[in-house]
Write an enzyme that holds these catalytic residues in place. Structure first.
Site, PDB file in Angstrom:
ATOM      1  N   ALA A 142       0.852  -1.184   0.000  1.00 38.70           N
ATOM      2  CA  ALA A 142       0.000   0.000   0.000  1.00 38.70           C
ATOM      3  C   ALA A 142       0.887   1.232   0.000  1.00 38.70           C
ATOM      4  O   ALA A 142       2.102   1.139   0.199  1.00 38.70           O
ATOM      5  CB  ALA A 142      -0.929   0.009   1.211  1.00 38.70           C
ATOM      6  N   LYS A 143       0.296   2.376  -0.228  1.00 39.37           N
ATOM      7  CA  LYS A 143       1.030   3.639  -0.135  1.00 39.37           C
ATOM      8  C   LYS A 143       0.021   4.754   0.061  1.00 39.37           C
ATOM      9  O   LYS A 143      -1.149   4.636  -0.331  1.00 39.37           O
ATOM     10  CB  LYS A 143       1.836   3.901  -1.404  1.00 39.37           C
ATOM     11  CG  LYS A 143       3.044   4.802  -1.178  1.00 39.37           C
ATOM     12  CD  LYS A 143       4.158   4.049  -0.481  1.00 39.37           C
ATOM     13  CE  LYS A 143       5.416   4.888  -0.370  1.00 39.37           C
ATOM     14  NZ  LYS A 143       6.543   4.129   0.188  1.00 39.37           N
TER      15      LYS A 143
END
Length: 414
Positions: free
Chosen positions: A106-107
């Site tokens: 994720a980011k």
């Protein structure tokens, strides 16, 4: 040859497609692995110190979670956009799989200029952003960490804001202050990991670290710790740079003096016994190891033919364009890819998460020992596949990562 103009997201997908084709990955699996699981865009209105109301845009992209909770940093930068966050989320999926820790990718990010904001404005921004995305966070769902222009203090605010409704949940973020459940060794982890990979890759390329001439572009957290550890290992660091420019000394720079100078003056400019050099020119210096540890895209078609190193070790995210990558491959310059080189941070984040879940904390020696063990194993897997099949290390790294995520997807029946 890849297209001349590619965004970071295009580049990430180009490497994915190249590895998937080499593996013979089936079409349906390619669709499942490439598409992000969830994307969120939120408006973040906050009251500024002078009474003005300003609204910022924040993002969180969860790319894949078949191997465990999504994991990835939060960055604050004026140029953050959805495409960049998508790309970085995808890279996190392959990075965690490559080093075989039980996370997905994720980011997140907020489009803002933290240099122009007070501490109190940043706290209000962080708390409002956290409250807006809290429904998709959790110790077993999605675990943020620091990234560009965020730090342990920002993670402390995120943990506290999440805990207001969910109760005390230190495992919801990593990269926290040690006093709030952070792990010893976390701050230096990425730079320490880069130095470990440099030693292994140098041996693979046929030379040893002691006496090796090293150029490091970038003197933030990653670049400064990398310089320190490589200097301690006996390397001759001949050039360093920050956002204001670089300094060089063919006889070697005293890294301890450089660290002290940068801390006092907030830049490397004026470091005794060095001469100035631009960030562009330093990439062309003749050296044994070139470590781009600053921003993306610095090695490109404009300079790839003039690169004069024996080995490139990518400490930054996506520092090499796809076309430059092809040029370096043709020229026979080995390159160790970012998803392997800078994985030290997420590895120690994994240690922090496990320590938070068990409430049993490790001494720094154990953290460093386990980091070295995991990263060394991942390097040997990539090097072995690269040698055996005569393919570039970037392709080998992607193949190892994609194979693990695809296997988990098949087993889960997604």
């Amino acid at each position: 040859m890849p297209p001349a103009r590619m965004s970071m997201y295009d580049t990430a997908n180009y490497y994915f497609d190249k590895a998937a084709e080499w593996m013979g990955l089936e079409r349906e699996m390619r669709i499942l692995l490439k598409a992000p699981h969830r994307e969120i865009r939120v408006e973040i209105p906050i009251r500024m110190d002078d009474g003005r109301l300003e609204s910022f845009v924040g993002y969180r992209v969860q790319h894949n979670g078949v191997r465990g909770p999504q994991k990835g940093g939060i960055r604050y930068h004026p140029e953050v956009d959805l495409n960049e966050v998508r790309a970085l989320a995808e890279l996190m999926t392959w990075k965690t799989a490559l080093v075989n820790i039980p996370f997905g990718g994720a980011k997140g990010g907020v489009t803002c200029d933290p240099a122009k904001m007070s501490k109190w404005e940043l706290e209000r921004l962080t708390r409002r952003f956290t409250s807006k995305i809290a429904l998709i966070l959790g110790p077993y769902r999605d675990i943020p960490a620091p990234d560009m222009n965020t730090n342990a203090q920002v993670m402390a605010w995120m943990m506290d804001e999440y805990g207001r409704k969910q109760g005390h949940s230190p495992a919801v973020v990593t990269g926290k202050p040690v006093e709030l459940g952070g792990s010893k060794g976390r701050e230096a982890a990425t730079g320490r990991g880069v130095s470990i990979v440099c030693a292994l890759a140098a041996a693979q390329a046929g030379f040893e670290l002691p006496g090796a001439r090293v150029v490091i572009q970038g003197f933030g957290n990653v670049g400064s710790f990398t310089a320190r550890f490589l200097h301690e290992a006996g390397c001759k660091v001949i050039a360093l740079s920050d956002q204001f420019g670089g300094v060089t000394n063919p006889e070697g720079i005293d890294v301890a003096e450089a660290l002290a100078h940068a801390q006092m003056h907030r830049k490397l400019e004026g470091l005794p016994r060095t001469r100035p050099i631009t960030n562009d020119d330093m990439l062309l210096l003749e050296c044994d190891i070139l470590v781009p540890a600053a921003v993306g895209g610095v090695i490109n078609t404009a300079n790839a033919e003039q690169i004069a190193c024996r080995l490139i070790v990518e400490a930054a995210n996506a520092p090499t364009s796809a076309r430059a990558d092809a040029i370096l491959e043709r020229r026979g310059i080995p390159l160790v890819p970012d998803i392997l080189v800078n994985a030290g941070g997420v590895i120690v984040s994994y240690f922090e998460w496990t320590q938070n879940l068990t409430q049993f904390f490790w001494e720094e020696d154990r953290v460093n020992e386990e980091l070295s063990r995991i990263l060394t194993k991942a390097c040997h897997e990539v090097f072995a596949l690269s040698r055996a099949r005569q393919i570039p290390m970037r392709l080998a790294a992607y193949v190892v990562a994609l194979d693990r995520v695809a296997a988990a997807t098949r087993l889960r029946g997604v």
